[in-house]
Enzyme design. Structure first.
Site, PDB file in Angstrom:
ATOM      1  N   HIS A  87      -3.435   7.269   2.883  1.00  0.00           N
ATOM      2  CA  HIS A  87      -3.857   5.993   2.299  1.00  0.00           C
ATOM      3  C   HIS A  87      -5.210   5.561   2.881  1.00  0.00           C
ATOM      4  CE1 HIS A  87      -3.941   1.977   0.855  1.00  0.00           C
ATOM      5  NE2 HIS A  87      -3.756   1.431   2.046  1.00  0.00           N
ATOM      6  N   CYS A  97       0.810  -1.226   0.000  1.00  0.00           N
ATOM      7  CA  CYS A  97       0.000   0.000   0.000  1.00  0.00           C
ATOM      8  C   CYS A  97       0.840   1.272   0.000  1.00  0.00           C
ATOM      9  CB  CYS A  97      -0.956  -0.001   1.186  1.00  0.00           C
ATOM     10  SG  CYS A  97      -2.219  -1.266   1.025  1.00  0.00           S
ATOM     11  N   ASN A 106     -10.331   0.011  -0.093  1.00  0.00           N
ATOM     12  CA  ASN A 106      -8.873   0.108  -0.152  1.00  0.00           C
ATOM     13  C   ASN A 106      -8.401  -0.368  -1.532  1.00  0.00           C
ATOM     14  OD1 ASN A 106      -6.106  -0.158   0.082  1.00  0.00           O
ATOM     15  ND2 ASN A 106      -6.160  -1.270   2.032  1.00  0.00           N
TER      16      ASN A 106
HETATM   17  O1  UT7 Z   1      -3.830  -1.185   3.426  1.00  0.00           O
HETATM   18  C1  UT7 Z   1      -2.904  -1.983   4.097  1.00  0.00           C
HETATM   19  C2  UT7 Z   1      -3.050  -1.885   5.515  1.00  0.00           C
HETATM   20  N1  UT7 Z   1      -4.277  -2.499   5.955  1.00  0.00           N
HETATM   21  C3  UT7 Z   1      -4.925  -1.950   6.937  1.00  0.00           C
HETATM   22  O2  UT7 Z   1      -4.531  -0.906   7.396  1.00  0.00           O
HETATM   23  C4  UT7 Z   1      -6.101  -2.672   7.517  1.00  0.00           C
HETATM   24  C5  UT7 Z   1      -6.019  -2.612   9.001  1.00  0.00           C
HETATM   25  N2  UT7 Z   1      -7.088  -3.334   9.700  1.00  0.00           N
HETATM   26  C6  UT7 Z   1      -8.353  -2.927   9.706  1.00  0.00           C
HETATM   27  O3  UT7 Z   1      -8.749  -2.004   9.033  1.00  0.00           O
HETATM   28  C7  UT7 Z   1      -9.293  -3.598  10.666  1.00  0.00           C
HETATM   29  O4  UT7 Z   1      -8.553  -4.390  11.552  1.00  0.00           O
HETATM   30  C8  UT7 Z   1     -10.381  -4.474   9.990  1.00  0.00           C
HETATM   31  C9  UT7 Z   1     -11.377  -3.594   9.262  1.00  0.00           C
HETATM   32  C10 UT7 Z   1      -9.732  -5.452   9.043  1.00  0.00           C
HETATM   33  C11 UT7 Z   1     -11.154  -5.224  11.069  1.00  0.00           C
HETATM   34  O5  UT7 Z   1     -11.701  -4.339  12.007  1.00  0.00           O
HETATM   35  P1  UT7 Z   1     -11.446  -4.525  13.559  1.00  0.00           P
HETATM   36  O6  UT7 Z   1     -12.194  -3.465  14.242  1.00  0.00           O
HETATM   37  O7  UT7 Z   1      -9.963  -4.587  13.786  1.00  0.00           O
HETATM   38  O8  UT7 Z   1     -12.136  -5.907  13.833  1.00  0.00           O
HETATM   39  P2  UT7 Z   1     -11.500  -7.226  14.439  1.00  0.00           P
HETATM   40  O9  UT7 Z   1     -10.646  -7.908  13.431  1.00  0.00           O
HETATM   41  O10 UT7 Z   1     -10.903  -6.903  15.780  1.00  0.00           O
HETATM   42  O11 UT7 Z   1     -12.792  -8.095  14.663  1.00  0.00           O
HETATM   43  C12 UT7 Z   1     -13.815  -7.703  15.606  1.00  0.00           C
HETATM   44  C13 UT7 Z   1     -14.958  -8.693  15.485  1.00  0.00           C
HETATM   45  C14 UT7 Z   1     -14.478 -10.147  15.507  1.00  0.00           C
HETATM   46  O12 UT7 Z   1     -15.437 -10.903  16.222  1.00  0.00           O
HETATM   47  P3  UT7 Z   1     -15.170 -11.316  17.743  1.00  0.00           P
HETATM   48  O13 UT7 Z   1     -13.875 -12.107  17.703  1.00  0.00           O
HETATM   49  O14 UT7 Z   1     -15.005 -10.018  18.480  1.00  0.00           O
HETATM   50  O15 UT7 Z   1     -16.374 -12.114  18.093  1.00  0.00           O
HETATM   51  C15 UT7 Z   1     -14.495 -10.547  14.055  1.00  0.00           C
HETATM   52  O16 UT7 Z   1     -14.689 -11.922  13.866  1.00  0.00           O
HETATM   53  O17 UT7 Z   1     -15.629  -8.528  14.259  1.00  0.00           O
HETATM   54  C16 UT7 Z   1     -15.676  -9.761  13.540  1.00  0.00           C
HETATM   55  N3  UT7 Z   1     -15.590  -9.488  12.110  1.00  0.00           N
HETATM   56  C17 UT7 Z   1     -16.656  -9.185  11.371  1.00  0.00           C
HETATM   57  N4  UT7 Z   1     -17.955  -9.052  11.662  1.00  0.00           N
HETATM   58  C18 UT7 Z   1     -18.801  -8.704  10.657  1.00  0.00           C
HETATM   59  C19 UT7 Z   1     -14.489  -9.488  11.332  1.00  0.00           C
HETATM   60  N5  UT7 Z   1     -14.825  -9.173  10.068  1.00  0.00           N
HETATM   61  C20 UT7 Z   1     -16.154  -8.978  10.067  1.00  0.00           C
HETATM   62  C21 UT7 Z   1     -17.086  -8.632   9.059  1.00  0.00           C
HETATM   63  N6  UT7 Z   1     -18.393  -8.512   9.415  1.00  0.00           N
HETATM   64  N7  UT7 Z   1     -16.732  -8.403   7.794  1.00  0.00           N
END
Ligand code: UT7
Length: 333
Positions: free
Chosen positions: A256, A116, A286
């Protein structure tokens, strides 16, 4: 002798027609519009659907948009760089194909891959070519067909990424506009947290890699998020400090577009009002190397000659950085 700086003099863009909305994703994986919108800021993304078309298709379209808008003779372009994490194929340069197809027959070309941060690093590379006085027209294209490496059964990644391309023309400037300073970093300890495991030299394609779905992008979102928030804000703060800039000097933050919350955290660190923060993640998701040039194209009619733009990016590898830039023109059409 007058100092030569590398200014952006034109931008172009292309996004595919097909729109993948949050509602559509609800029928593909266990997710919902509310979760995606509140956690990422994304409402929809563009997907290149047609078989046989890859990143070069997006890059060519963006470059053609720029050429059409500026009436530039492509033969005047001396160098074409395609910043991308999803090249058309291994070994053959995507940029060579793009340069030929857009009629840049007098140019040399190469691909630049740094996840990225590819476009941000590309700006640094282009600036050196222009500042040296050797080249006067360099085309930097950020293009990614992320859908080619996304597993549409994996809700952790398929809601985030989209396809698109932005093209930017750099030319020498003697008014002190263009790239002023840069602060670029990388840390290879981060590569386990965001990657496509197979298909490269470490793990070439095999029946097993296909069976185990190893050709798709996987990320440990939480870890990447944590690093992105702290590193992107750090370098943004640093570039302001060492150029004696305050938030009042900043016209725009072009960060970004990986997650709206990461961009907001960077703006918050330098106490920048959100009205100065470029944002289009809701429309495109993204798009990896394309987010920064797509921002420039979307905001082009609001940018004024002399505006200070702080660019910032964070991506796989890990790679990240910030650039202090001065805009060089007012859009006339
Ligand atoms: O461009 C390159 C760099 N990339 C980035 O900068 C991306 C960085 N990461 C992110 O933007 C975020 O971490 C994500 C958008 C990928 C995820 O958001 P988050 O707030 O970090 O969520 P999480 O991974 O901590 O997950 C929270 C909960 C989990 O459930 P439990 O374990 O709390 O029960 C996940 O299983 O949300 C769940 N979850 C979802 N729920 C509904 C994960 N993906 C989804 C989804 N829909 N699509």
């Amino acid at each position: 002798m007058t100092k030569i700086t590398a200014a952006i003099t034109a931008v172009g863009k292309y996004v595919p027609e097909f729109i993948l909305t949050n509602e559509m994703l609800e029928s593909m994986v266990e997710t919902n519009d509310e979760w995606i919108t509140s956690r990422t800021g994304i409402k929809e993304r563009r997907i290149l659907k047609e078989t046989g078309r890859g990143t070069s298709f997006l890059a060519i379209k963006a470059a053609e948009d720029l050429i059409h808008k500026t009436k530039l003779d492509p033969k005047e372009i001396e160098l074409v760089i395609v910043a991308t994490a999803t090249p058309d194929m291994q070994a053959a340069s995507t940029s060579a194909f793009v340069a030929t197809k857009i009629g840049a027959t007098e140019a040399f070309s190469f691909d630049l891959e740094s996840a990225c941060s590819s476009f941000l690093y590309g700006m640094s590379v282009v600036a050196r070519y222009i500042e040296s006085g050797k080249y006067k027209k360099v085309l930097l294209i950020g293009a990614d067909m992320n859908s080619s490496m996304i597993d549409y059964t994996d809700r952790a990644t398929c809601i985030i990424f989209g396809d698109g391309a932005g093209a930017v023309l750099f030319e020498p400037n003697t008014e002190g506009l263009g790239l002023q300073d840069e602060y670029l970093r990388s840390d290879g300890n981060g590569r386990e947290f965001l990657k496509v495991a197979a298909g490269g030299s470490i793990l070439p394609a095999s029946e097993d890699t296909v069976k185990n779905r190893l050709h798709y992008a996987r990320q440990d979102g939480r870890t990447v998020f944590k690093f992105a928030v702290s590193k992107m804000a750090d370098v943004t703060e640093k570039i302001l400090e060492r150029n004696n800039l305050t938030k009042a000097d900043v016209s725009w933050l072009a960060a970004h577009q990986a997650n709206k919350r990461i961009v907001e955290a960077t703006a918050k660190r330098i106490e920048l009002d959100m009205s100065k923060v470029m944002m289009n993640i809701h429309k495109y998701g993204n798009t990896t190397s394309a987010t920064l040039p797509l921002l420039l194209e979307d905001y082009e009619n609001q940018l004024r000659k002399g505006d200070t733009i702080i660019f910032a990016a964070f991506g796989g590898g890990f790679t990240w950085g910030a650039i202090y830039f001065k805009w060089a023109y007012n859009q006339t059409n």
